[in-house]
Design a protein around this motif. Sequence first.
Motif, PDB file in Angstrom:
ATOM      1  N   HIS A   1       0.810  -1.100  -0.071  1.00  0.00           N
ATOM      2  CA  HIS A   1       0.025   0.015   0.083  1.00  0.00           C
ATOM      3  C   HIS A   1       0.935   1.251   0.066  1.00  0.00           C
ATOM      4  CE1 HIS A   1       0.308  -1.110   4.320  1.00  0.00           C
ATOM      5  NE2 HIS A   1       0.675   0.323   4.463  1.00  0.00           N
TER       6      HIS A   1
ATOM      7  N   THR B   1       0.661   4.031   5.052  1.00  0.00           N
ATOM      8  CA  THR B   1       1.448   3.522   6.292  1.00  0.00           C
ATOM      9  C   THR B   1       1.449   4.616   7.135  1.00  0.00           C
ATOM     10  OG1 THR B   1       2.630   2.364   4.405  1.00  0.00           O
ATOM     11  CG2 THR B   1       3.868   3.022   6.713  1.00  0.00           C
TER      12      THR B   1
ATOM     13  N   ALA C   1      -1.841   4.771   9.194  1.00  0.00           N
ATOM     14  CA  ALA C   1      -1.833   3.841  10.117  1.00  0.00           C
ATOM     15  C   ALA C   1      -1.184   3.991  11.240  1.00  0.00           C
ATOM     16  CB  ALA C   1      -1.663   2.589   9.304  1.00  0.00           C
TER      17      ALA C   1
ATOM     18  N   SER D   1       5.576  -7.755   1.896  1.00  0.00           N
ATOM     19  CA  SER D   1       4.104  -7.325   1.706  1.00  0.00           C
ATOM     20  C   SER D   1       3.430  -8.548   1.546  1.00  0.00           C
ATOM     21  CB  SER D   1       3.794  -6.187   0.997  1.00  0.00           C
ATOM     22  OG  SER D   1       2.402  -5.729   0.800  1.00  0.00           O
TER      23      SER D   1
ATOM     24  N   ILE E   1      -2.148  -9.365   4.738  1.00  0.00           N
ATOM     25  CA  ILE E   1      -2.812  -8.691   5.560  1.00  0.00           C
ATOM     26  C   ILE E   1      -2.019  -7.506   6.071  1.00  0.00           C
ATOM     27  CG2 ILE E   1      -3.208  -8.816   8.124  1.00  0.00           C
ATOM     28  CD1 ILE E   1      -4.889 -10.812   6.624  1.00  0.00           C
ATOM     29  N   ALA E   2      -0.695  -7.521   5.837  1.00  0.00           N
ATOM     30  CA  ALA E   2       0.062  -6.347   6.417  1.00  0.00           C
ATOM     31  C   ALA E   2       1.609  -6.390   5.364  1.00  0.00           C
ATOM     32  CB  ALA E   2       0.447  -6.395   7.588  1.00  0.00           C
ATOM     33  N   GLN E   3       2.213  -5.337   5.669  1.00  0.00           N
ATOM     34  CA  GLN E   3       3.599  -5.199   5.175  1.00  0.00           C
ATOM     35  C   GLN E   3       4.495  -4.869   6.381  1.00  0.00           C
ATOM     36  OE1 GLN E   3       2.486  -2.533   2.033  1.00  0.00           O
ATOM     37  NE2 GLN E   3       3.410  -0.768   2.956  1.00  0.00           N
ATOM     38  N   VAL E   4       5.880  -5.045   6.010  1.00  0.00           N
ATOM     39  CA  VAL E   4       6.695  -4.757   7.260  1.00  0.00           C
ATOM     40  C   VAL E   4       7.941  -3.810   6.575  1.00  0.00           C
ATOM     41  CG1 VAL E   4       8.715  -5.786   8.581  1.00  0.00           C
ATOM     42  CG2 VAL E   4       6.513  -7.081   8.214  1.00  0.00           C
TER      43      VAL E   4
ATOM     44  N   LYS F   1       5.501  -3.502  11.453  1.00  0.00           N
ATOM     45  CA  LYS F   1       4.460  -4.153  10.692  1.00  0.00           C
ATOM     46  C   LYS F   1       3.169  -3.258  10.720  1.00  0.00           C
ATOM     47  CE  LYS F   1       2.396  -8.735  10.252  1.00  0.00           C
ATOM     48  NZ  LYS F   1       2.549 -10.319  10.715  1.00  0.00           N
ATOM     49  N   VAL F   2       2.767  -3.042   9.418  1.00  0.00           N
ATOM     50  CA  VAL F   2       1.592  -2.051   9.250  1.00  0.00           C
ATOM     51  C   VAL F   2       0.552  -3.125   8.335  1.00  0.00           C
ATOM     52  CG1 VAL F   2       0.901  -0.111   8.221  1.00  0.00           C
ATOM     53  CG2 VAL F   2       3.142  -0.075   9.131  1.00  0.00           C
ATOM     54  N   ARG F   3      -0.475  -2.965   8.978  1.00  0.00           N
ATOM     55  CA  ARG F   3      -1.785  -3.813   8.451  1.00  0.00           C
ATOM     56  C   ARG F   3      -2.230  -2.859   7.136  1.00  0.00           C
ATOM     57  NH1 ARG F   3      -6.827  -4.903  11.987  1.00  0.00           N
ATOM     58  NH2 ARG F   3      -5.940  -2.757  12.649  1.00  0.00           N
ATOM     59  N   HIS F   4      -2.396  -3.703   5.989  1.00  0.00           N
ATOM     60  CA  HIS F   4      -3.177  -2.960   5.058  1.00  0.00           C
ATOM     61  C   HIS F   4      -4.468  -2.283   5.123  1.00  0.00           C
ATOM     62  CE1 HIS F   4      -0.261  -4.674   2.289  1.00  0.00           C
ATOM     63  NE2 HIS F   4      -0.461  -5.685   2.465  1.00  0.00           N
TER      64      HIS F   4
END
Length: 176
Positions: free
Chosen positions: A117, A122, A125, A148, A151-154, A170-173
């Motif tokens: 995303h 980011t 969030a 990515s 559910i999420a990307q780091v 870690k950030v959820r989409h």
Amino acid sequence: LVDASDARRGGASSALVSAAASWWRQCLWIPVVIGRSLGRIVWLGFVLTPPLVVLGLRTLIGGDTLERTFDAALLSALHRGGACLMKLGQWASTRPDLLPTSLCITLSQLHDRVPPHSAAATDAAIESAFGASTGTLFAHFEYAPVGSGCIAQVHEARLADSSRTRVAVKVRHPRV
């Protein structure tokens, strides 16, 4: 109409609140839930139609080109279908006993090669979760994700405190 048990719990106002809550559930909430569910079913039908059409053609005609086209169309549909369909694709990629190996290899891309995303999402969030901006929390924040998934990307970052500790964020989409 109020009975003795209503009077002990708060009287007529408690009965009125209970009646309003019941009306809300029956007259408004249930139709909203059913409408959203039906809308999701119709949308998933549109999302899954292209790979199903290609699958039908592949079954009738055959050929490597249609097989690769089906794999790509299915992967694209699972991406558009959201986290739940991507999780289903991840599971399917681990089942070469049930599916062709080429399809399992294609679906394995859902484990860690999901499109990331935006940086704005980011930032939003992180600010929503911690109540502070990325620049305030981190001395350095790498917006290109390390990985990515569905559910999420780091992201890699360094804390803004005196330790400058290297951390993974870690950030959820969005909409997950």
